[in-house]
Design a protein around this motif. Structure first.
Motif, PDB file in Angstrom:
ATOM      1  N   SER A  93       0.849  -1.180   0.000  1.00  0.00           N
ATOM      2  CA  SER A  93       0.000   0.000   0.000  1.00  0.00           C
ATOM      3  C   SER A  93       0.886   1.230   0.000  1.00  0.00           C
ATOM      4  N   LYS A  94       0.420   2.276  -0.661  1.00  0.00           N
ATOM      5  CA  LYS A  94       1.239   3.489  -0.670  1.00  0.00           C
ATOM      6  C   LYS A  94       1.043   4.295   0.608  1.00  0.00           C
ATOM      7  N   PHE A  95       0.069   3.914   1.417  1.00  0.00           N
ATOM      8  CA  PHE A  95      -0.160   4.660   2.651  1.00  0.00           C
ATOM      9  C   PHE A  95       0.819   4.237   3.739  1.00  0.00           C
ATOM     10  N   VAL A  96       1.334   5.212   4.458  1.00  0.00           N
ATOM     11  CA  VAL A  96       2.341   4.947   5.486  1.00  0.00           C
ATOM     12  C   VAL A  96       1.835   3.938   6.501  1.00  0.00           C
ATOM     13  N   GLY A  97       2.604   2.875   6.681  1.00  0.00           N
ATOM     14  CA  GLY A  97       2.279   1.897   7.714  1.00  0.00           C
ATOM     15  C   GLY A  97       1.250   0.858   7.305  1.00  0.00           C
ATOM     16  N   ALA A  98       0.553   1.069   6.195  1.00  0.00           N
ATOM     17  CA  ALA A  98      -0.546   0.162   5.838  1.00  0.00           C
ATOM     18  C   ALA A  98      -0.033  -1.204   5.377  1.00  0.00           C
ATOM     19  N   SER A  99       1.109  -1.241   4.693  1.00  0.00           N
ATOM     20  CA  SER A  99       1.650  -2.522   4.228  1.00  0.00           C
ATOM     21  C   SER A  99       2.070  -3.387   5.413  1.00  0.00           C
ATOM     22  N   GLU A 100       2.736  -2.761   6.373  1.00  0.00           N
ATOM     23  CA  GLU A 100       3.150  -3.489   7.579  1.00  0.00           C
ATOM     24  C   GLU A 100       1.926  -4.018   8.318  1.00  0.00           C
ATOM     25  N   GLU A 101       0.877  -3.181   8.352  1.00  0.00           N
ATOM     26  CA  GLU A 101      -0.367  -3.567   9.013  1.00  0.00           C
ATOM     27  C   GLU A 101      -0.983  -4.786   8.313  1.00  0.00           C
ATOM     28  N   ASN A 102      -0.921  -4.811   6.974  1.00  0.00           N
ATOM     29  CA  ASN A 102      -1.432  -5.967   6.222  1.00  0.00           C
ATOM     30  C   ASN A 102      -0.735  -7.252   6.647  1.00  0.00           C
ATOM     31  N   ILE A 103       0.578  -7.187   6.794  1.00  0.00           N
ATOM     32  CA  ILE A 103       1.338  -8.370   7.210  1.00  0.00           C
ATOM     33  C   ILE A 103       0.973  -8.749   8.641  1.00  0.00           C
ATOM     34  N   ARG A 104       0.886  -7.730   9.490  1.00  0.00           N
ATOM     35  CA  ARG A 104       0.570  -7.982  10.901  1.00  0.00           C
ATOM     36  C   ARG A 104      -0.760  -8.741  11.025  1.00  0.00           C
ATOM     37  N   LYS A 105      -1.766  -8.290  10.259  1.00  0.00           N
ATOM     38  CA  LYS A 105      -3.098  -8.913  10.289  1.00  0.00           C
ATOM     39  C   LYS A 105      -3.048 -10.377   9.864  1.00  0.00           C
ATOM     40  N   LEU A 106      -2.168 -10.685   8.888  1.00  0.00           N
ATOM     41  CA  LEU A 106      -2.042 -12.047   8.387  1.00  0.00           C
ATOM     42  C   LEU A 106      -1.696 -13.035   9.492  1.00  0.00           C
ATOM     43  N   PHE A 107      -0.855 -12.586  10.402  1.00  0.00           N
ATOM     44  CA  PHE A 107      -0.356 -13.477  11.451  1.00  0.00           C
ATOM     45  C   PHE A 107      -1.227 -13.462  12.711  1.00  0.00           C
ATOM     46  N   LYS A 108      -2.182 -12.532  12.742  1.00  0.00           N
ATOM     47  CA  LYS A 108      -2.874 -12.271  14.004  1.00  0.00           C
ATOM     48  C   LYS A 108      -3.636 -13.492  14.544  1.00  0.00           C
ATOM     49  N   ASP A 109      -4.426 -14.148  13.669  1.00  0.00           N
ATOM     50  CA  ASP A 109      -5.229 -15.282  14.148  1.00  0.00           C
ATOM     51  C   ASP A 109      -4.359 -16.361  14.776  1.00  0.00           C
ATOM     52  N   VAL A 147       8.438   0.971   0.105  1.00  0.00           N
ATOM     53  CA  VAL A 147       7.308   0.191   0.617  1.00  0.00           C
ATOM     54  C   VAL A 147       7.669  -1.287   0.703  1.00  0.00           C
ATOM     55  N   GLY A 148       8.304  -1.801  -0.334  1.00  0.00           N
ATOM     56  CA  GLY A 148       8.703  -3.203  -0.354  1.00  0.00           C
ATOM     57  C   GLY A 148       9.622  -3.534   0.809  1.00  0.00           C
ATOM     58  N   ASP A 149      10.562  -2.646   1.086  1.00  0.00           N
ATOM     59  CA  ASP A 149      11.496  -2.871   2.194  1.00  0.00           C
ATOM     60  C   ASP A 149      10.756  -3.029   3.511  1.00  0.00           C
ATOM     61  N   ASN A 150       9.771  -2.152   3.732  1.00  0.00           N
ATOM     62  CA  ASN A 150       9.022  -2.225   4.984  1.00  0.00           C
ATOM     63  C   ASN A 150       8.292  -3.545   5.123  1.00  0.00           C
ATOM     64  N   VAL A 151       7.734  -4.008   4.017  1.00  0.00           N
ATOM     65  CA  VAL A 151       7.001  -5.269   4.057  1.00  0.00           C
ATOM     66  C   VAL A 151       7.951  -6.423   4.335  1.00  0.00           C
ATOM     67  N   VAL A 152       9.120  -6.401   3.674  1.00  0.00           N
ATOM     68  CA  VAL A 152      10.118  -7.443   3.918  1.00  0.00           C
ATOM     69  C   VAL A 152      10.501  -7.461   5.386  1.00  0.00           C
ATOM     70  N   ASN A 153      10.811  -6.294   5.918  1.00  0.00           N
ATOM     71  CA  ASN A 153      11.244  -6.227   7.318  1.00  0.00           C
ATOM     72  C   ASN A 153      10.167  -6.724   8.260  1.00  0.00           C
ATOM     73  N   GLN A 154       8.932  -6.336   7.959  1.00  0.00           N
ATOM     74  CA  GLN A 154       7.820  -6.767   8.813  1.00  0.00           C
ATOM     75  C   GLN A 154       7.649  -8.281   8.741  1.00  0.00           C
ATOM     76  N   LEU A 155       7.742  -8.836   7.545  1.00  0.00           N
ATOM     77  CA  LEU A 155       7.585 -10.288   7.399  1.00  0.00           C
ATOM     78  C   LEU A 155       8.716 -11.032   8.102  1.00  0.00           C
ATOM     79  N   LEU A 156       9.929 -10.536   7.922  1.00  0.00           N
ATOM     80  CA  LEU A 156      11.070 -11.180   8.584  1.00  0.00           C
ATOM     81  C   LEU A 156      10.898 -11.135  10.088  1.00  0.00           C
ATOM     82  N   SER A 157      10.450 -10.020  10.601  1.00  0.00           N
ATOM     83  CA  SER A 157      10.314  -9.939  12.054  1.00  0.00           C
ATOM     84  C   SER A 157       9.198 -10.858  12.529  1.00  0.00           C
ATOM     85  N   LYS A 158       8.155 -11.001  11.710  1.00  0.00           N
ATOM     86  CA  LYS A 158       7.085 -11.937  12.073  1.00  0.00           C
ATOM     87  C   LYS A 158       7.596 -13.378  12.042  1.00  0.00           C
TER      88      LYS A 158
END
Ligand code: ATP
Length: 292
Positions: A93-109, A147-158
């Motif tokens: 997502s081009k919105f700040v923080g939204a891509s990381e949030e998408n990844i976060r939601k994936l793992f939430k359940d 944006v891609g970098d943020n998603v990568v980092n978020q996924l790696l941390s997850k």
């Protein structure tokens, strides 16, 4: 935990073709078993060995070779809850923080369940299609968004966080393994990598057999249809394209049950009494329509 002691993958007579997936050899099974034995093993045994379970695997190869089918089947074999399927571009997502949030939601359940049930929780599978779209070599996307970098980092941390969780498996898929950030391939991340190539002749025959099973059982497959011949004629076809050939042949056979009324000027009618049979000619025509 009692929930893990299952998995038909470990039965000696297990074969992918019995699950509707053709063209995967024994070697494939061997790797898969080794990857997933950690899923079946008790946490105590893993701890004694000083290893963690496999939490990520990468399936790579040309489009339409059955990667999604395999990923879903792995979920069933491991008795996982219905997998979440996402694709790379839709995570961005081009919105700040939204891509990381998408990844976060994936793992939430999975995280929530693990928090309450621990090692007794169900296995949660996340199927990540078009992984390369987000996980290209970091910094090389060249679109200046980061944006891609943020998603990568978020996924790696997850995924690194999954160390403590015992109930998550991420299955990534790509047509372009060369574009995937090497940081993702480290042990504990997408440590298992399996190539799903185009099927060879035997594989193609298996896939034809699978996709004509129903019509054969119904007696609708012409006796002149030779699956060896079809396998021979479909070099470079993917599984998806073979499925396409069978569809096109079926459609061709169906048209013989239709008639256009009033000397070609009227409405099309479907004659239910006319016999339905899919013949060699239908397949030969289909091979012209569906190219690899
Ligand atoms: P993509 O990279 O385009 O996402 P994919 O490798 O994930 O493709 P699938 O979506 O799994 O391919 O395959 C599409 C369809 O093609 C399947 O639903 C199935 O009908 C057929 N198919 C592909 N490969 C096989 C196979 N090995 N055996 C049986 N059917 C197959």
């Amino acid at each position: 935990g009692g929930s893990r002691a299952r998995g038909n993958l470990f039965q000696p007579n297990f074969e992918f073709k019995n699950m509707g997936i053709g063209g995967l050899d024994k070697q494939f099974m061997t790797i898969l078993r080794r990857a997933f034995v950690t899923r079946m093993a008790s946490p105590a045994d893993l701890e004694k060995l000083g290893i963690t379970h496999v939490k990520g695997m990468l399936l790579y190869g040309p489009p339409g070779t059955g990667k999604t089918l395999i990923a879903r089947q792995i979920g069933k074999m491991l008795n996982a809850v219905e997998p979440k399927i996402v694709n790379g571009p839709e995570m961005l997502s081009k919105f700040v923080g939204a891509s990381e949030e998408n990844i976060r939601k994936l793992f939430k359940d999975a995280e929530d369940e693990y928090r309450s049930k621990g090692d007794d929780s169900n296995l949660h599978i996340i199927i990540f299609d078009e992984l390369d779209a987000v996980f290209k070599q970091r910094g090389s996307r060249g679109d200046g968004t980061g944006v891609g970098d943020n998603v990568v980092n978020q996924l790696l941390s997850k995924m690194d966080g999954v160390n403590q969780l015992n109930n998550i498996l991420v299955i990534g898929m790509t047509n372009r393994r060369d574009l995937i950030d090497s940081a993702l391939m480290r042990p504990g991340r997408f440590e298992i990598q399996l190539e799903i190539p185009l099927p060879d002749k035997d594989g193609r025959k298996q896939i034809f057999t699978i996709h004509t099973n129903r019509m054969r059982e119904e007696g609708l497959l012409g006796s002149d249809v030779d699956l060896d011949e079809l396998a021979e004629l479909t070099k470079n076809y993917s599984g998806a394209e073979i499925a396409g050939v069978v569809r096109a042949a079926s459609q061709s056979g169906l048209t013989r049950k239709t008639t256009i009324g009033q000397a070609g000027k009227g409405t099309v009618t479907y004659d239910d009494k006319k016999q339905l049979l899919i013949t060699r000619d239908d397949f030969m025509g289909a091979l012209q329509d569906v190219r690899p």
